[in-house]
Design a protein around this motif. Structure first.
Motif, PDB file in Angstrom:
ATOM      1  N   SER A 240      14.891  -4.607  -2.001  1.00 14.18           N
ATOM      2  CA  SER A 240      13.638  -4.034  -1.483  1.00 14.18           C
ATOM      3  C   SER A 240      13.051  -4.993  -0.452  1.00 14.18           C
ATOM      4  O   SER A 240      13.612  -6.077  -0.193  1.00 14.18           O
ATOM      5  CB  SER A 240      12.645  -3.816  -2.627  1.00 14.18           C
ATOM      6  N   SER A 241      11.913  -4.616   0.098  1.00 12.28           N
ATOM      7  CA  SER A 241      11.261  -5.505   1.062  1.00 12.28           C
ATOM      8  C   SER A 241      10.842  -6.809   0.387  1.00 12.28           C
ATOM      9  O   SER A 241      10.885  -7.887   0.997  1.00 12.28           O
ATOM     10  CB  SER A 241      10.037  -4.811   1.671  1.00 12.28           C
ATOM     11  N   ALA A 242      10.470  -6.732  -0.904  1.00 14.43           N
ATOM     12  CA  ALA A 242      10.097  -7.951  -1.632  1.00 14.43           C
ATOM     13  C   ALA A 242      11.308  -8.866  -1.764  1.00 14.43           C
ATOM     14  O   ALA A 242      11.187 -10.104  -1.645  1.00 14.43           O
ATOM     15  CB  ALA A 242       9.552  -7.590  -3.012  1.00 14.43           C
ATOM     16  N   THR A 243      12.473  -8.284  -2.010  1.00 18.56           N
ATOM     17  CA  THR A 243      13.699  -9.087  -2.106  1.00 18.56           C
ATOM     18  C   THR A 243      13.992  -9.769  -0.784  1.00 18.56           C
ATOM     19  O   THR A 243      14.342 -10.953  -0.739  1.00 18.56           O
ATOM     20  CB  THR A 243      14.897  -8.193  -2.507  1.00 18.56           C
ATOM     21  N   ILE A 244      13.856  -9.009   0.302  1.00 19.49           N
ATOM     22  CA  ILE A 244      14.120  -9.560   1.636  1.00 19.49           C
ATOM     23  C   ILE A 244      13.148 -10.693   1.937  1.00 19.49           C
ATOM     24  O   ILE A 244      13.539 -11.763   2.443  1.00 19.49           O
ATOM     25  CB  ILE A 244      14.010  -8.471   2.698  1.00 19.49           C
ATOM     26  N   ILE A 245      11.852 -10.479   1.637  1.00 20.11           N
ATOM     27  CA  ILE A 245      10.841 -11.528   1.886  1.00 20.11           C
ATOM     28  C   ILE A 245      11.150 -12.768   1.079  1.00 20.11           C
ATOM     29  O   ILE A 245      11.068 -13.900   1.566  1.00 20.11           O
ATOM     30  CB  ILE A 245       9.429 -10.980   1.569  1.00 20.11           C
TER      31      ILE A 245
ATOM     32  N   GLY B   3       0.804  -1.212   0.000  1.00 16.69           N
ATOM     33  CA  GLY B   3       0.000   0.000   0.000  1.00 16.69           C
ATOM     34  C   GLY B   3       0.838   1.263   0.000  1.00 16.69           C
ATOM     35  O   GLY B   3       0.484   2.251  -0.627  1.00 16.69           O
ATOM     36  N   ALA B   4       1.931   1.258   0.728  1.00 16.25           N
ATOM     37  CA  ALA B   4       2.810   2.420   0.780  1.00 16.25           C
ATOM     38  C   ALA B   4       3.721   2.424  -0.446  1.00 16.25           C
ATOM     39  O   ALA B   4       3.851   1.423  -1.160  1.00 16.25           O
ATOM     40  CB  ALA B   4       3.639   2.387   2.056  1.00 16.25           C
ATOM     41  N   ALA B   5       4.348   3.563  -0.686  1.00 19.65           N
ATOM     42  CA  ALA B   5       5.285   3.662  -1.807  1.00 19.65           C
ATOM     43  C   ALA B   5       6.436   2.685  -1.585  1.00 19.65           C
ATOM     44  O   ALA B   5       7.004   2.627  -0.490  1.00 19.65           O
ATOM     45  CB  ALA B   5       5.813   5.088  -1.918  1.00 19.65           C
ATOM     46  N   PRO B   6       6.758   1.882  -2.579  1.00 16.24           N
ATOM     47  CA  PRO B   6       7.827   0.897  -2.408  1.00 16.24           C
ATOM     48  C   PRO B   6       9.192   1.577  -2.268  1.00 16.24           C
ATOM     49  O   PRO B   6       9.423   2.655  -2.797  1.00 16.24           O
ATOM     50  CB  PRO B   6       7.740   0.070  -3.696  1.00 16.24           C
ATOM     51  N   CYS B   7      10.075   0.886  -1.546  1.00 16.36           N
ATOM     52  CA  CYS B   7      11.430   1.414  -1.318  1.00 16.36           C
ATOM     53  C   CYS B   7      12.451   0.364  -1.733  1.00 16.36           C
ATOM     54  O   CYS B   7      12.185  -0.842  -1.685  1.00 16.36           O
ATOM     55  CB  CYS B   7      11.636   1.748   0.160  1.00 16.36           C
ATOM     56  N   ALA B   8      13.619   0.838  -2.125  1.00 16.35           N
ATOM     57  CA  ALA B   8      14.719  -0.064  -2.485  1.00 16.35           C
ATOM     58  C   ALA B   8      16.035   0.580  -2.082  1.00 16.35           C
ATOM     59  O   ALA B   8      16.174   1.815  -2.087  1.00 16.35           O
ATOM     60  CB  ALA B   8      14.702  -0.371  -3.978  1.00 16.35           C
TER      61      ALA B   8
END
Length: 267
Positions: free
Chosen positions: A257-262, A193-198
């Motif tokens: 990014s958070s997706a990479t970490i997950i 929902g929030a702006a993605p960060c990397a």
């Protein structure tokens, strides 16, 4: 009948002669050694009078024949040449080949007057005829950071400052990489929902020129200085990573990014 008388035996003198000859040769050799050593030790040592710093002289100071201390509103400090430097007699083998040889105080004043110390001159260090620690007045502003180590600033380079949290861990001479975390709606959305960060390494192998508490001054090109301003203004977070001495490689890194970490966490 009487036994015939034995003829008298004569003593052999050959062995004694050889012994005496050996002793004489040993004495002669010893005399030669003593003569050579005495000639060597009696040779006068060659000396010369050089100029050395009388105490630690700080970078940015201006050498003068008449002034000392801060003058007016100038940020620089003036050093009296006659107090800042003294003479020392040393063996010619000890002094550098390009050492400035003292002739008179007048000559020394002419040589040093209006020279700016571009780096610290430590007590006892010998003055050179082409000393890299001296810069003519006017080449750089008195008291300017650019006078600290001008050899590290090449044409087209500038000094840019980076603020860090707390006291900076790096010191002048270190090389650092800048890692930036950037948040933008143009980045792939992770569904939160929030702006993605990397996070990504953006600038690499930056030379740390000076450090002032929490401000780090780095040498960059003019274009990288513009990029650096944008990064420090718009990034949500950034960090300086200190490189190993001698490592001048440029290594591409993959944005994280958070997706990479997950994804890494579950695999």
């Amino acid at each position: 009948m009487a036994a015939p008388a034995r003829p008298m035996r004569t003593r052999s003198s050959g062995g004694r002669t050889l012994i005496l000859l050996g002793v004489l040769l040993a004495l002669a050799a010893g005399a030669i050694v003593i003569f050579v050593v005495s000639q060597y030790t009696s040779a006068p040592l060659q000396t010369e009078t050089v100029v050395v710093a009388a105490s630690d002289l700080q970078a940015g100071s201006l050498l003068s024949t008449t002034q000392s201390g801060q003058v007016g509103t100038s940020p620089g400090t003036y050093l009296l040449i006659s107090a800042a430097f003294t003479t020392k007699t040393v063996n010619t083998d000890f002094a550098p080949k390009d050492a400035y040889i003292f002739k008179s105080q007048s000559d020394l004043n002419t040589f040093l007057n209006n020279k700016v110390l571009s780096s610290t001159f430590y007590a006892g260090e010998i003055l050179r005829t082409n000393d890299p620690r001296l810069t003519p007045l006017g080449v750089g502003a008195l008291g300017s950071l650019t006078a600290n180590n001008p050899g590290q600033i090449h044409p087209g380079d500038v000094l840019a400052q980076i603020k860090v949290d707390g006291k900076a861990a790096m010191v002048p001479g270190d090389h650092v990489d800048m890692i930036v975390t950037f948040c933008s709606s143009s980045l792939p959305n992770t569904g939160s929902g929030a702006a993605p960060c990397a996070s990504q390494t953006t600038l690499q192998d930056l030379y740390v020129y000076a450090v002032d508490n929490s401000t780090v001054f780095v040498v960059v090109s003019r274009q990288d200085a513009v990029k650096l301003l944008a990064l420090t203004t718009d990034a949500s977070n950034y960090e300086l990573a200190i490189r190993k001495p001698g490592d001048d490689t440029t290594t591409p890194t993959t944005p994280v990014s958070s997706a990479t970490i997950i994804n890494d966490f579950f695999h």
